[in-house]
Design a protein around this motif. Structure first.
Motif, PDB file in Angstrom:
ATOM      1  N   ASP A 172       0.847  -1.180   0.000  1.00 44.62           N
ATOM      2  CA  ASP A 172       0.000   0.000   0.000  1.00 44.62           C
ATOM      3  C   ASP A 172       0.889   1.238   0.000  1.00 44.62           C
ATOM      4  O   ASP A 172       1.766   1.388   0.842  1.00 44.62           O
ATOM      5  N   ASN A 173       0.638   2.097  -0.945  1.00 46.31           N
ATOM      6  CA  ASN A 173       1.468   3.288  -1.064  1.00 46.31           C
ATOM      7  C   ASN A 173       1.117   4.287   0.025  1.00 46.31           C
ATOM      8  O   ASN A 173      -0.047   4.578   0.262  1.00 46.31           O
ATOM      9  N   SER A 174       2.138   4.774   0.720  1.00 42.10           N
ATOM     10  CA  SER A 174       1.877   5.745   1.768  1.00 42.10           C
ATOM     11  C   SER A 174       1.786   7.135   1.156  1.00 42.10           C
ATOM     12  O   SER A 174       2.778   7.698   0.714  1.00 42.10           O
ATOM     13  N   GLU A 175       0.580   7.681   1.113  1.00 37.72           N
ATOM     14  CA  GLU A 175       0.415   8.977   0.432  1.00 37.72           C
ATOM     15  C   GLU A 175       0.632  10.120   1.413  1.00 37.72           C
ATOM     16  O   GLU A 175      -0.262  10.915   1.664  1.00 37.72           O
ATOM     17  N   ASN A 176       1.810  10.184   1.960  1.00 38.50           N
ATOM     18  CA  ASN A 176       2.050  11.267   2.914  1.00 38.50           C
ATOM     19  C   ASN A 176       2.471  12.537   2.196  1.00 38.50           C
ATOM     20  O   ASN A 176       2.556  12.567   0.962  1.00 38.50           O
ATOM     21  N   GLN A 177       2.751  13.550   2.966  1.00 39.35           N
ATOM     22  CA  GLN A 177       3.005  14.844   2.335  1.00 39.35           C
ATOM     23  C   GLN A 177       4.263  14.836   1.479  1.00 39.35           C
ATOM     24  O   GLN A 177       4.326  15.493   0.455  1.00 39.35           O
ATOM     25  N   LEU A 178       5.239  14.060   1.922  1.00 35.77           N
ATOM     26  CA  LEU A 178       6.470  13.994   1.125  1.00 35.77           C
ATOM     27  C   LEU A 178       6.174  13.454  -0.269  1.00 35.77           C
ATOM     28  O   LEU A 178       6.668  13.955  -1.273  1.00 35.77           O
ATOM     29  N   PHE A 179       5.320  12.430  -0.280  1.00 39.85           N
ATOM     30  CA  PHE A 179       4.974  11.814  -1.543  1.00 39.85           C
ATOM     31  C   PHE A 179       4.270  12.806  -2.453  1.00 39.85           C
ATOM     32  O   PHE A 179       4.593  12.939  -3.631  1.00 39.85           O
ATOM     33  N   LEU A 180       3.338  13.526  -1.877  1.00 42.14           N
ATOM     34  CA  LEU A 180       2.597  14.498  -2.685  1.00 42.14           C
ATOM     35  C   LEU A 180       3.523  15.575  -3.230  1.00 42.14           C
ATOM     36  O   LEU A 180       3.420  15.966  -4.386  1.00 42.14           O
ATOM     37  N   GLU A 181       4.448  15.994  -2.359  1.00 42.11           N
ATOM     38  CA  GLU A 181       5.399  17.014  -2.817  1.00 42.11           C
ATOM     39  C   GLU A 181       6.207  16.519  -4.005  1.00 42.11           C
ATOM     40  O   GLU A 181       6.363  17.201  -5.006  1.00 42.11           O
ATOM     41  N   GLU A 182       6.697  15.293  -3.857  1.00 38.23           N
ATOM     42  CA  GLU A 182       7.539  14.764  -4.927  1.00 38.23           C
ATOM     43  C   GLU A 182       6.754  14.674  -6.226  1.00 38.23           C
ATOM     44  O   GLU A 182       7.243  15.018  -7.298  1.00 38.23           O
ATOM     45  N   GLU A 183       5.502  14.252  -6.098  1.00 40.69           N
ATOM     46  CA  GLU A 183       4.687  14.116  -7.292  1.00 40.69           C
ATOM     47  C   GLU A 183       4.479  15.472  -7.954  1.00 40.69           C
ATOM     48  O   GLU A 183       4.493  15.595  -9.170  1.00 40.69           O
ATOM     49  N   ARG A 184       4.321  16.470  -7.122  1.00 45.21           N
ATOM     50  CA  ARG A 184       4.106  17.809  -7.658  1.00 45.21           C
ATOM     51  C   ARG A 184       5.356  18.292  -8.401  1.00 45.21           C
ATOM     52  O   ARG A 184       5.280  18.918  -9.441  1.00 45.21           O
ATOM     53  N   ARG A 185       6.496  17.950  -7.842  1.00 43.37           N
ATOM     54  CA  ARG A 185       7.748  18.412  -8.468  1.00 43.37           C
ATOM     55  C   ARG A 185       8.032  17.735  -9.801  1.00 43.37           C
ATOM     56  O   ARG A 185       8.707  18.285 -10.656  1.00 43.37           O
ATOM     57  N   MET A 186       7.495  16.532  -9.944  1.00 46.02           N
ATOM     58  CA  MET A 186       7.855  15.753 -11.124  1.00 46.02           C
ATOM     59  C   MET A 186       7.114  16.287 -12.350  1.00 46.02           C
ATOM     60  O   MET A 186       5.917  16.505 -12.316  1.00 46.02           O
ATOM     61  N   THR A 217       3.052  14.084  11.616  1.00 43.59           N
ATOM     62  CA  THR A 217       2.007  14.448  10.659  1.00 43.59           C
ATOM     63  C   THR A 217       2.472  14.371   9.209  1.00 43.59           C
ATOM     64  O   THR A 217       1.776  13.877   8.333  1.00 43.59           O
ATOM     65  N   GLU A 218       3.662  14.850   9.017  1.00 42.27           N
ATOM     66  CA  GLU A 218       4.146  14.977   7.649  1.00 42.27           C
ATOM     67  C   GLU A 218       4.452  13.611   7.014  1.00 42.27           C
ATOM     68  O   GLU A 218       4.394  13.450   5.818  1.00 42.27           O
ATOM     69  N   PHE A 219       4.780  12.649   7.862  1.00 43.43           N
ATOM     70  CA  PHE A 219       5.330  11.404   7.334  1.00 43.43           C
ATOM     71  C   PHE A 219       4.351  10.237   7.328  1.00 43.43           C
ATOM     72  O   PHE A 219       4.522   9.285   6.607  1.00 43.43           O
ATOM     73  N   MET A 220       3.341  10.365   8.194  1.00 41.00           N
ATOM     74  CA  MET A 220       2.411   9.229   8.278  1.00 41.00           C
ATOM     75  C   MET A 220       1.526   9.188   7.039  1.00 41.00           C
ATOM     76  O   MET A 220       1.388  10.156   6.307  1.00 41.00           O
ATOM     77  N   ASN A 221       0.940   8.012   6.829  1.00 39.36           N
ATOM     78  CA  ASN A 221      -0.048   7.893   5.771  1.00 39.36           C
ATOM     79  C   ASN A 221      -1.348   8.431   6.330  1.00 39.36           C
ATOM     80  O   ASN A 221      -1.935   7.841   7.228  1.00 39.36           O
ATOM     81  N   PRO A 222      -1.828   9.581   5.814  1.00 35.93           N
ATOM     82  CA  PRO A 222      -2.971  10.220   6.473  1.00 35.93           C
ATOM     83  C   PRO A 222      -4.289   9.509   6.201  1.00 35.93           C
ATOM     84  O   PRO A 222      -5.262   9.762   6.895  1.00 35.93           O
ATOM     85  N   THR A 223      -4.319   8.639   5.199  1.00 41.04           N
ATOM     86  CA  THR A 223      -5.589   7.991   4.880  1.00 41.04           C
ATOM     87  C   THR A 223      -5.443   6.476   4.844  1.00 41.04           C
ATOM     88  O   THR A 223      -5.514   5.868   3.793  1.00 41.04           O
ATOM     89  N   PRO A 224      -5.219   5.876   6.017  1.00 41.17           N
ATOM     90  CA  PRO A 224      -5.132   4.413   6.014  1.00 41.17           C
ATOM     91  C   PRO A 224      -6.521   3.813   5.849  1.00 41.17           C
ATOM     92  O   PRO A 224      -7.515   4.467   6.118  1.00 41.17           O
TER      93      PRO A 224
END
Lengths: 794, 307
Positions: free
Chosen positions: A86-100, A727-734
């Motif tokens: 299960d992909n952890s959609e935490n804030q870091l992930f979202l940021e990276e996606e935005r940058r790409m 907050t920043e690292f956890m998966n906010p929507t398990p």
């Protein structure tokens, strides 16, 4: 309250839970009981730990002392963990996606293709290496023994040849077994059960490491050259998978070398996709069956699948066959000739004599049933043997000795069979038998038992398929089938790396051919339709199907390996019958071994008659939770608690003092916490961290897949008092489910989404429990209804 | 080997018969006077009449009633080539049949094959023919049957599969030295066999050296790929004589030691398993009780339901 008194009486008997506990569909009022019993739980349950990676009976320690029982199949080992699909959609992930950028995603896609190509290429190369090495070594061995036998046939002293053969066999096998038993026990066996588990989502330790691959390849070469009743096809699948896992990560932790490529793919989800491609490439190299390879991945690991992935896997398979063909063509001195098939070459069935007719279909079905029965017999015997091995032969030196003994006995049995056989056949015109033995036969004839025994198993299979009618007499085939059956059952499960495909095919081909011969003697002898080669093929399919119980992929593999679609229909019928008949007695060999390894394996469906079980009964509770902003000291304590080895922790809004469970707001993994601790991401350091670079997803990937243990991370006394913001690292929507969700529903979520943790919440979204793989895998359908497996430390 | 021989023999026979019939017919249609040539006379009388009676009549009437314009007719030079081809073909086919069993075709027919091949090459690569139509075109490629080509190819196939070239020297005009040597060795063995024909045990003992040498020579030649069907067949027959007729088989004398060693080997695993069963410590698994909603609640609920 009659319920309670009943409960007390039952709990008094809590001790004898070592036995299998039948679960039955209860009466309606059971539901009320549960509701009543829930009342007291929350007060009792402290916010301690759960997540089944390891559980200690803290409170129950008095009542239920840890019991020791001999190993059996009804256990789940704590050793195995889940993979994080299960992909952890935490804030870091979202940021990276935005940058790409858009181009970035294009590049990723291209890289996936490149990796698949590489996987195919390397797998093909490994197959080529194994093939050539086995051919050379076996060639040396057989020509030495042959010369020796020829010399002693005339002057006497054949028992010396026997000893020479046995010693040579044992020596090869000893080298292979030592490598496996002492250096990498996970390289034992065919590796297909392990890969099946991996694709199912179970993390088998060390199964996809480079070291495992090296030992595997070496071990296969030794055991096949050592004359055991094994094949080199099964290990190819494992090898392909390891290659895939290695290449897609762009580094090797065994060699401590990081090529700094393909960093994006360093997580379980991506790796799994590549591993399924690798397994497919392995099948395709082993049998020359690219489509069969794809279908194998689909059948064995297909809980997660999409069309693009299928197409990529097919690409890897094709590349692998192509590479193998290309290099083998160079080796055989015909560079550029690409039509030779995979490692096992069934030869072509395209002459007129091997056509089949409608009235043969019932015969094929009978053979399928026979294959199912024999396969089940094989599995049952091997099951008992494996239990014995796990219980008594667990020391490496004993394992090596056992393998050597089997090798010596194999040689002895073969020699005795050849020695006492009176079946002499004239030499063929083009001398297809490379190591034909004359022994006591007339000049110009050879011993036909020797073609079956004094040969690598692949060649024997081929000669059973293709030698003209009359090359074997029925007695030879009968004795051979019996002897080889016993040897093959005995051999599978030894601590050597070797597969079961070829021995199964060989047994099946032998009795199939026998069947064909008997058929043609019963009917008028002039009939063309009882060509023994054809029945050998059908028998081989039936036996293999009866043992491994694969369906679609095996049909396609056999069709591709024989190169004739004409046989698709009978092979399918035979495999179907074999599976139906065999399943009546026992599961397939791989499933038996998965069970005996105590792996928490999730099958396609939840066991039937389990709808009455709800998430509340299934889950583990109470749960160790963390606050959004948690004290470092507590985190370190929880992580380093050796008795609990949990991997996922729900993050709650905040816990109140009276141990009320908090509202869920996320899920964080052990691996993430460890990375956070390592980088000291503490709230108090936030100001100083501004100068530092911000923690990125890359830092998590760099640590993958071997996150350091908590013990290696030093946290000072001051730091223990710091706080950590999760907050920043956890998966906010398990994923969460309410307590009343039924087991099949939970099961479906797990199987389809590849979950590792599923949080159970009450109607106010407060965490009440956590469901993991082991909670689900412990239910299975036994003889007397639903049974529960026990957790055990192995 | 036997199979091959038999097959070759049968096909050679069949083919020769068939070929000979056709030649006869073809010859007749072109120049009936040639039919009295020596080649036709040698043919087995049973073969000709059947086909001759029925086909010849119609051929005659056809060729008489219609003649083609001159440029389409086969010119004389080519007709001459055709005649020679026919003669040589018959000679060679005849030779093949004569030496079919036991197979001696390579030794006796290589001259026949060489001359046939010569004339065939002459026709195929003929450039010096008078007129604008070459014999190659007019003889070989005028009709869909392409008789001359097919006939030759069939015989050439037989010759190739017999591997006769391996027994001949480089120029293909004589037997090679190795072949001669092998035959000399073979003769030695055979004469030895003849000498002891009465007493087979004596024969097995006394002829063993020569027989063994024969086997050695044969083995060496096999390795160097210098065998042809003649030698293979001769060797086959000799081996058959030796093993089947004279029964010079190796005795199976060591049954006792082999059984002893085998049973010792088979005994080892039993000891191994017994001792590990008795002495090795059985591996126990520690059961762990998972934490549930209530201590072992699910179990108890189940039990409740059960009751």
């Amino acid at each position: 309250m009659a319920n309670i008194s009943k409960k007390v009486s039952w709990s008094g008997r809590g001790d004898d839970r070592g036995e299998r506990t039948p679960l039955l569909n209860g009466a309606e009022d059971g539901k009320y009981n549960r509701h009543l019993s829930v009342g007291g739980i929350f007060q009792v349950g402290r916010l301690s730990t759960v997540d089944l990676e390891e559980i200690t009976p803290e409170e129950d320690i008095v009542r239920s002392r840890p019991k020791e029982i001999p190993h059996n199949e009804k256990l789940l080992s704590l050793k195995y963990e889940s993979l994080d699909y299960d992909n952890s959609e935490n804030q870091l992930f979202l940021e990276e996606e935005r940058r790409m950028s858009h181009m970035g995603f294009r590049c990723l896609e291209t890289r996936r293709w490149v990796i698949c190509g590489l996987i195919g290429f390397l797998t093909g190369l490994i197959a080529c290496l194994i093939d050539i090495a086995v051919e050379k070594l076996a060639g040396y061995k057989y020509s030495a023994v042959k010369q020796n036998i020829e010399k002693f046939t005339e002057f006497g002293g054949l028992s010396i040849s026997l000893i020479l053969w046995a010693v040579l066999n044992s020596a090869f096998v000893m080298v292979g077994a030592i490598a496996v038993a002492f250096f990498e026990p996970f390289a034992a066996g065919s590796g297909i059960p392990q890969i099946k588990c991996y694709l199912n989502g179970v993390k088998i330790p060390r199964v996809v490491r480079l070291k495992t691959l090296a030992i595997k390849v070496f071990g296969v070469i030794c055991s096949v050259a050592g004359g055991l009743a094994v094949g080199k096809e099964g290990p190819m699948i494992h090898s392909g998978a390891v290659v895939a896992a290695g290449v897609s990560q762009g580094r090797s932790t065994s060699l401590k070398k990081d090529f700094k490529i393909f960093e994006y793919f360093r997580r379980d989800t991506e790796k799994r996709d590549f591993v399924s491609a690798g397994a497919a490439a392995g099948v395709s190299a082993a049998f020359g069956a690219p489509v069969g390879g794809v279908l194998f991945s689909l059948e064995e690991g297909a809980s997660f699948w999409n069309q693009m992935l299928t197409w990529r896997i097919f690409f890897a398979s094709m590349i692998s066959t192509f590479t193998l063909n290309f290099f083998l063509s160079i080796y055989h001195g015909k560079p550029g000739e690409l039509s030779s098939p995979g490692l096992i070459n069934f030869g072509r069935f395209d002459s007129d004599s091997v056509q089949y007719n409608l009235y043969e279909i019932p015969l094929f079905i009978i053979m399928g049933a026979l294959g199912g029965v024999l396969g089940a017999l094989f599995n049952v015997i091997n099951y008992w043997l494996t239990i014995f091995r796990i219980r008594y032969i667990h020391r490496p030196c004993l394992q090596v000795m056992e393998a050597m003994l089997v090798a010596a006995v194999t040689a002895t049995v073969s020699f005795a069979m050849i020695y006492f056989s009176n079946d002499c056949q004239p030499l063929g015109q083009d001398n297809t038998e490379e190591y034909s033995l004359q022994l006591f036969c007339a000049d110009g004839e050879y011993n036909s038992m020797a073609t079956a025994f004094f040969n690598t198993p692949e060649r024997s299979v081929r000669s059973l398929f293709h030698n003209p009618p009359g090359s074997y007499n029925p007695l030879t085939l009968g004795v051979f089938t019996l002897a080889y059956f016993v040897l093959a059952v005995w051999t599978y499960g030894l601590t050597v790396s070797a597969g079961v495909f070829i021995p199964s095919l060989l047994i099946g081909a032998a009795w199939g051919r026998l069947f064909g011969i008997l058929l043609s003697t019963i009917t008028s002898s002039q009939s063309i339709w009882a060509d023994p080669g054809k029945y050998a093929l059908i028998g081989a399919a039936a036996q293999l199907g009866g043992i491994v119980r694969m369906t679609l992929s095996l049909t396609v593999i056999l069709v591709e390996a024989t190169g004739s679609v004409t046989y698709g229909f009978p092979i399918m019928l035979v495999l179907m019958t074999a599976k139906i008949v065999g399943d009546y007695f026992i599961e397939g060999l791989y499933d038996v071994h998965i069970k005996l390894q105590s792996v928490p394996f999730l099958h396609w469906e939840a066991p039937p008659t389990s709808h009455w079980l709800t998430a509340r009964e299934v889950m583990s509770s109470p749960v160790t939770c963390f606050n959004r902003v948690e004290k470092v000291g507590r985190i370190v304590d929880v992580l380093s608690n050796t008795s609990t080895n949990h991997n996922g922790f729900p993050v709650v809004a905040h816990t109140t003092e009276n141990d009320e469970p908090g509202k869920i707001c996320g899920l964080i993994l052990r691996s993430q916490l460890i990375v956070l601790l390592k980088h000291k991401v503490f709230v108090e350091r936030a100001s100083s961290r501004l100068s530092h670079r911000k923690l990125q997803l890359k830092d998590f990937r760099d640590a993958y897949p071997r996150f350091p243990p908590i013990q290696s991370i030093h946290v000072s006394q001051d730091e223990r008092e710091c706080m950590m913001d999760l907050t920043e690292f956890m998966n906010p929507t398990p994923y969460t489910v309410p307590q009343e969700t039924s087991l099949p529903r939970v099961f479906k979520l797990f199987r389809a989404l590849g979950l590792r943790h599923l949080v159970v919440v009450d109607n106010e979204n407060r965490v009440v429990g956590l469901v993991t793989r082991k909670d689900l895998a412990r239910y299975h359908l036994g003889k007397d209804g639903l049974e529960e497996l026990h957790l055990a430390q192995t | 080997m036997e199979l091959l021989t038999r097959f070759t023999f049968v096909s050679a026979c069949l083919f020769a018969e068939w070929a000979v019939t056709f030649i006869a017919v073809a010859n007749c249609s072109i120049s009936p006077s040639e039919m009295n040539g020596d080649s036709a006379l040698k043919l087995p009388s049973a073969v000709i009449p059947v086909s001759q009676k029925s086909t010849l009549g119609s051929f005659y009437s056809l060729s008489l009633s219609s003649t083609f314009p001159e440029d389409l007719e086969v010119n004389e030079y080519c007709t001459e080539l055709l005649r020679i081809y026919g003669q040589r073909y018959v000679t060679f086919a005849n030779c093949l049949v004569t030496y079919a069993r036991p197979v001696r075709v390579c030794q006796n027919c290589y001259t026949g094959f060489n001359s046939l091949e010569d004339i065939y090459k002459n026709i195929s690569f003929d450039k010096s023919a008078p007129g604008n139509v070459s014999c190659h075109d007019s003889l070989m490629r005028s009709d869909r049957l392409m008789l001359l080509y097919t006939l030759f190819i069939k015989l050439d196939e037989i010759w190739t599969s017999a591997e006769c070239k391996q027994c001949l020297n480089e120029d293909q005009d004589a037997l090679s030295n190795d072949t001669l040597y092998f035959m000399a060795t073979l003769n030695q063995s055979l004469s030895c066999f003849e000498q002891y024909q009465r007493n087979h045990t004596e024969l097995c003992k006394d002829c063993k050296t020569s027989y063994k040498r024969l086997n050695e020579v044969y083995g060496r030649m096999e390795k160097n790929q210098m065998l042809c069907i003649d030698l293979e067949d001769a060797m086959n027959m000799t081996q058959h004589l030796w093993s089947k007729n004279f029964r010079c088989l190796l005795p199976r004398e060591e049954t006792v030691p082999v059984i002893a060693v085998s049973s010792f080997m088979l005994f080892l695993p039993i000891i191994f398993y017994l001792s590990s069963f008795l002495h090795s410590e059985q591996k126990k698994r520690k059961l762990i009780h998972p934490k549930r909603v209530k201590s072992s609640s699910s179990l108890m609920n189940i039990q409740d339901k059960f009751s």
